[in-house]
Scaffold this motif. Structure first.
Motif, PDB file in Angstrom:
ATOM      1  N   LEU A 270     -22.192 -22.013 -10.151  1.00  0.00           N
ATOM      2  CA  LEU A 270     -21.243 -23.053  -9.781  1.00  0.00           C
ATOM      3  C   LEU A 270     -19.826 -22.488  -9.643  1.00  0.00           C
ATOM      4  O   LEU A 270     -19.089 -22.881  -8.746  1.00  0.00           O
ATOM      5  CB  LEU A 270     -21.260 -24.179 -10.821  1.00  0.00           C
ATOM      6  N   GLY A 271     -19.476 -21.560 -10.506  1.00  0.00           N
ATOM      7  CA  GLY A 271     -18.169 -20.921 -10.391  1.00  0.00           C
ATOM      8  C   GLY A 271     -18.042 -20.144  -9.096  1.00  0.00           C
ATOM      9  O   GLY A 271     -16.999 -20.168  -8.441  1.00  0.00           O
ATOM     10  N   HIS A 272     -19.119 -19.472  -8.708  1.00  0.00           N
ATOM     11  CA  HIS A 272     -19.122 -18.700  -7.462  1.00  0.00           C
ATOM     12  C   HIS A 272     -18.970 -19.640  -6.258  1.00  0.00           C
ATOM     13  O   HIS A 272     -18.187 -19.374  -5.342  1.00  0.00           O
ATOM     14  CB  HIS A 272     -20.418 -17.897  -7.362  1.00  0.00           C
ATOM     15  N   ILE A 273     -19.688 -20.750  -6.271  1.00  0.00           N
ATOM     16  CA  ILE A 273     -19.588 -21.725  -5.186  1.00  0.00           C
ATOM     17  C   ILE A 273     -18.175 -22.290  -5.124  1.00  0.00           C
ATOM     18  O   ILE A 273     -17.596 -22.441  -4.040  1.00  0.00           O
ATOM     19  CB  ILE A 273     -20.628 -22.848  -5.368  1.00  0.00           C
ATOM     20  N   HIS A 274     -17.592 -22.595  -6.276  1.00  0.00           N
ATOM     21  CA  HIS A 274     -16.229 -23.126  -6.314  1.00  0.00           C
ATOM     22  C   HIS A 274     -15.237 -22.127  -5.716  1.00  0.00           C
ATOM     23  O   HIS A 274     -14.371 -22.502  -4.920  1.00  0.00           O
ATOM     24  CB  HIS A 274     -15.849 -23.469  -7.748  1.00  0.00           C
ATOM     25  N   ARG A 275     -15.361 -20.862  -6.081  1.00  0.00           N
ATOM     26  CA  ARG A 275     -14.464 -19.837  -5.533  1.00  0.00           C
ATOM     27  C   ARG A 275     -14.613 -19.722  -4.024  1.00  0.00           C
ATOM     28  O   ARG A 275     -13.620 -19.578  -3.305  1.00  0.00           O
ATOM     29  CB  ARG A 275     -14.718 -18.494  -6.217  1.00  0.00           C
ATOM     30  N   GLN A 276     -15.848 -19.806  -3.517  1.00  0.00           N
ATOM     31  CA  GLN A 276     -16.068 -19.752  -2.073  1.00  0.00           C
ATOM     32  C   GLN A 276     -15.408 -20.937  -1.375  1.00  0.00           C
ATOM     33  O   GLN A 276     -14.818 -20.784  -0.298  1.00  0.00           O
ATOM     34  CB  GLN A 276     -17.570 -19.750  -1.762  1.00  0.00           C
ATOM     35  N   MET A 277     -15.483 -22.121  -1.982  1.00  0.00           N
ATOM     36  CA  MET A 277     -14.868 -23.306  -1.386  1.00  0.00           C
ATOM     37  C   MET A 277     -13.350 -23.170  -1.371  1.00  0.00           C
ATOM     38  O   MET A 277     -12.696 -23.550  -0.389  1.00  0.00           O
ATOM     39  CB  MET A 277     -15.285 -24.558  -2.162  1.00  0.00           C
ATOM     40  N   VAL A 278     -12.772 -22.632  -2.435  1.00  0.00           N
ATOM     41  CA  VAL A 278     -11.319 -22.456  -2.493  1.00  0.00           C
ATOM     42  C   VAL A 278     -10.871 -21.481  -1.411  1.00  0.00           C
ATOM     43  O   VAL A 278      -9.885 -21.718  -0.705  1.00  0.00           O
ATOM     44  CB  VAL A 278     -10.887 -21.976  -3.896  1.00  0.00           C
TER      45      VAL A 278
END
Length: 67
Positions: free
Chosen positions: A22-30
């Motif tokens: 989830l952290g990786h997905i969040h960073r990609q979205m940012v």
């Protein structure tokens, strides 16, 4: 007892993996949002204004009678 401890460790490990994902997905979205905003505002072309139509609120008030 060892089986319960092993099961608990497995659940904790899976939770940690999911949190990392989830952290990786969040960073990609940012990063994607930042890039989109940079393209939008760093472009030399002017943004095309969209005309706004002002509507009389009484015109759409359906609760009032038309008498």
């Amino acid at each position: 007892m060892k089986a319960l401890l092993k099961f608990r460790r497995h659940i904790e490990w899976r939770s940690a993996v999911q949190i990392q994902s989830l952290g990786h997905i969040h960073r990609q979205m940012v990063v994607a949002a930042r890039q989109a905003l940079q393209r939008l505002f760093n472009n030399d072309r002017l943004l095309i204004p969209v005309p706004v139509r002002v509507v009389n609120p009484r015109r759409f008030d359906r609760s009032r009678s038309r008498d």
